[in-house]
Design an enzyme around this catalytic site. Structure first.
Site, PDB file in Angstrom:
ATOM      1  CD  GLU A 172      -2.855  -1.212   2.382  1.00 50.58           C
ATOM      2  OE1 GLU A 172      -2.534  -0.656   3.431  1.00 50.58           O
ATOM      3  OE2 GLU A 172      -3.948  -1.786   2.238  1.00 50.58           O
ATOM      4  CD  GLU A 364      -3.796  -6.158   2.733  1.00 52.68           C
ATOM      5  OE1 GLU A 364      -4.638  -5.527   3.411  1.00 52.68           O
ATOM      6  OE2 GLU A 364      -2.592  -5.926   2.740  1.00 52.68           O
TER       7      GLU A 364
HETATM    8  C1  BG6 Z   1      -4.341  -3.090   5.033  1.00 50.13           C
HETATM    9  C2  BG6 Z   1      -2.945  -3.482   5.481  1.00 50.13           C
HETATM   10  O1  BG6 Z   1      -4.464  -1.705   4.982  1.00 50.13           O
HETATM   11  O2  BG6 Z   1      -5.420  -3.455   5.814  1.00 50.13           O
HETATM   12  C3  BG6 Z   1      -2.892  -4.631   6.470  1.00 50.13           C
HETATM   13  O3  BG6 Z   1      -2.128  -3.782   4.385  1.00 50.13           O
HETATM   14  C4  BG6 Z   1      -4.024  -4.508   7.449  1.00 50.13           C
HETATM   15  O4  BG6 Z   1      -1.632  -4.651   7.070  1.00 50.13           O
HETATM   16  C5  BG6 Z   1      -5.340  -4.575   6.660  1.00 50.13           C
HETATM   17  O5  BG6 Z   1      -4.014  -5.419   8.473  1.00 50.13           O
HETATM   18  C6  BG6 Z   1      -6.566  -4.583   7.520  1.00 50.13           C
HETATM   19  O6  BG6 Z   1      -6.535  -3.485   8.360  1.00 50.13           O
HETATM   20  P1  BG6 Z   1      -6.738  -3.630   9.929  1.00 50.13           P
HETATM   21  O7  BG6 Z   1      -6.456  -2.290  10.453  1.00 50.13           O
HETATM   22  O8  BG6 Z   1      -8.132  -4.067  10.111  1.00 50.13           O
HETATM   23  O9  BG6 Z   1      -5.739  -4.646  10.362  1.00 50.13           O
END
Ligand code: BG6
Length: 472
Positions: A172, A364
């Site tokens: 990101e 993701e």
């Molecule tokens: C993304 C990141 O922004 O979101 C991850 O690359 C992160 O590292 C994921 O864990 C989910 O976000 P969060 O804050 O719910 O863990």
């Protein structure tokens, strides 16, 4: 429509070293910026690692990787996304020689994945800059980081050249605009950081990323090296033309990072932005050439969309990921206020493919939720996470639609396929996994793993190559 995913589609799950490995100072690992960030994004930064930092132990993947990979294999994973902790390989970031024990750990992990035919997808830098680089150089603000990163990527590309094919340079990369410490290791507090230094830091990362593509292709021409952005598509809050222009501008703020990675140069719209903000990015003569090493694919995370408006009264940010915008009145949100929008995934897939004509990779996506561990009728501990199944099903249906629209997609990895520590809040109770890990925010728990209901659901989806997903 019957749902079809391409032959050889890479189904899997995603993680990051700092959120699940644990062993934060084991076998010669140096500290990373995360080891002193116990409460996540919004700070504070502590002087030393403290016991309330859930990331120090994570889920102890460092010692339990065999058990975990076996579970991924049972679900039928074709790919597993993980990151290499830079400070496990170069404890201070600027060391001359790598830490052999750190290198050996990832050898072991890759060998274990190979045993089950699971392709690793490796993020080279996922929010875990070595702390010494942050403190001593102000992170990516200093051009010297390009050289340290070069050394790091040469080391891992050479070591793993026959074990890893898919690489992502920076997680990101666009998030640094919003979270310079976590994303770019910038020690100067955000409020004191000038836009000049922020964009200079981003420039250094962009050059380092292009350099990694160059070096990687020299070491193994078969490598597939991609960039990654935090994908938050923007919709105009209204059909007012000025809202549409605002949407375009908000999109550009994120997409300019991918534009450079794909086109090999800064887009012209940034000239105006830099001028208006008195930013002069200093570029060394050779850097223009380095940037021309463009990526093989574009990857992104997707959790939510947001809206843009030119109306200052309505321009109030809602809850959300590192990047968020004005809430969309048509959408519902997760328990953490992230707006749920499956169709936004189809939209951004098309947007990115139209813009770049490069293979895409969703690396993701998922729902962070509070899970309740129960005992089922067979006496097994499990979680009835139908909400997660519905969320993933609905997003995957839109992915299938996007593929039908003509988008070229390499694969899909759900975030936190096994429960891990949240990046934004550092909580454990915000769970994403198919596998429940017995750990609580007060540090209690056995670290035992239990299969949730979604475990079998995802297993069936992968086995059917998506054909059993349910359209509304
Ligand atoms: C993304 C990141 O922004 O979101 C991850 O690359 C992160 O590292 C994921 O864990 C989910 O976000 P969060 O804050 O719910 O863990």
């Amino acid at each position: 429509m019957s749902i079809k995913f391409p032959e050889g589609f890479l189904w899997g799950g995603a993680t990051a070293a700092n959120q699940f490995e644990g062993a934060y100072n084991g076998d010669g690992k140096g500290l990373s910026i995360q080891d002193i960030l116990p409460k996540g994004l919004r700070g504070p930064i502590t002087a030393e690692p403290t016991d309330d930092n859930m990331k120090l132990i994570g889920i102890d993947f460092y010692h339990r990787y065999k058990e975990d990979i076996k579970l991924f294999a049972e679900m039928g994973f074709k790919v597993f996304r993980l990151s290499i902790a830079w400070s496990r390989i170069f404890p201070n970031g600027d060391d001359k020689e790598p830490n052999e024990k750190g290198l050996q750990f990832y050898d072991n992990v890759f060998d274990e994945l190979a045993k089950y035919g699971i392709e690793p997808l490796v993020t080279i830098s996922h929010y875990e800059t070595p702390l010494a680089l942050s403190k001593n150089y102000d992170g990516w603000v200093d051009r010297k980081l390009i050289g340290f990163f070069e050394n790091y990527v040469k080391t891992i590309f050479t070591r793993y050249k026959d074990k890893v094919k898919y690489w992502i340079t920076f997680n990101e990369i666009n998030s640094a605009l919003h979270s310079p410490y976590m994303s770019a290791g910038v020690w100067t507090p955000k409020e004191q950081l000038s836009k000049q230094d922020l964009y200079q830091a981003m420039h250094h990362e962009l050059v380092a990323s292009a350099l990694a593509v160059k070096i990687g292709h020299e070491i193994n021409p078969k490598f597939k090296i991609g960039c990654m952005i935090l994908g938050v598509p923007n919709y105009p809050l209204s059909s007012m033309p000025s809202d549409v222009i605002k949407t375009m501008q908000q999109d550009r703020e994120n997409l300019f990072f991918a534009d450079i990675h794909v086109r090999g140069k800064y887009p012209r719209y940034m000239d105006k932005f830099f001028k208006e903000n008195n930013i002069e990015v200093k570029m060394e003569p050779e850097e223009e050439e380095i940037l021309k090493n463009t990526v093989d694919f574009v990857s992104f995370s997707y959790y939510m969309s947001s809206c843009a408006t030119s109306d200052t009264d309505k321009n109030k940010k809602g809850e959300g990921n590192i990047i968020s915008g004005v809430p969309n009145p048509y959408l519902k949100a997760s328990e953490w206020g992230w707006q749920i929008d499956p169709e936004g995934l189809r939209y951004i897939l098309n947007q990115l493919y139209d813009r770049y004509q490069k293979p895409l990779f969703i690396v993701e996506n998922g729902l962070g939720a509070v899970d309740e561990l129960i005992i089922d009728e067979n006496g097994n501990m499990t979680v009835n996470d139908d909400y997660r199944i519905n969320y993933l099903n609905d997003h995957l249906v839109q992915v299938a639609d996007a593929i039908e629209d003509g988008v070229e997609l390499i694969g899909y990895t759900t975030w936190g396929c096994i429960d891990l520590v949240s990046a934004s809040t550092a909580e454990f109770k915000k769970r994403y996994g198919f596998i429940y890990v017995d750990r609580n925010d007060d540090g209690s728990g056995t670290l035992k793993r239990y299969k949730k209901k979604s475990f079998n659901w995802y297993k069936e989806v992968i086995a059917a190559n998506g054909a059993n997903l349910k359209e509304k």
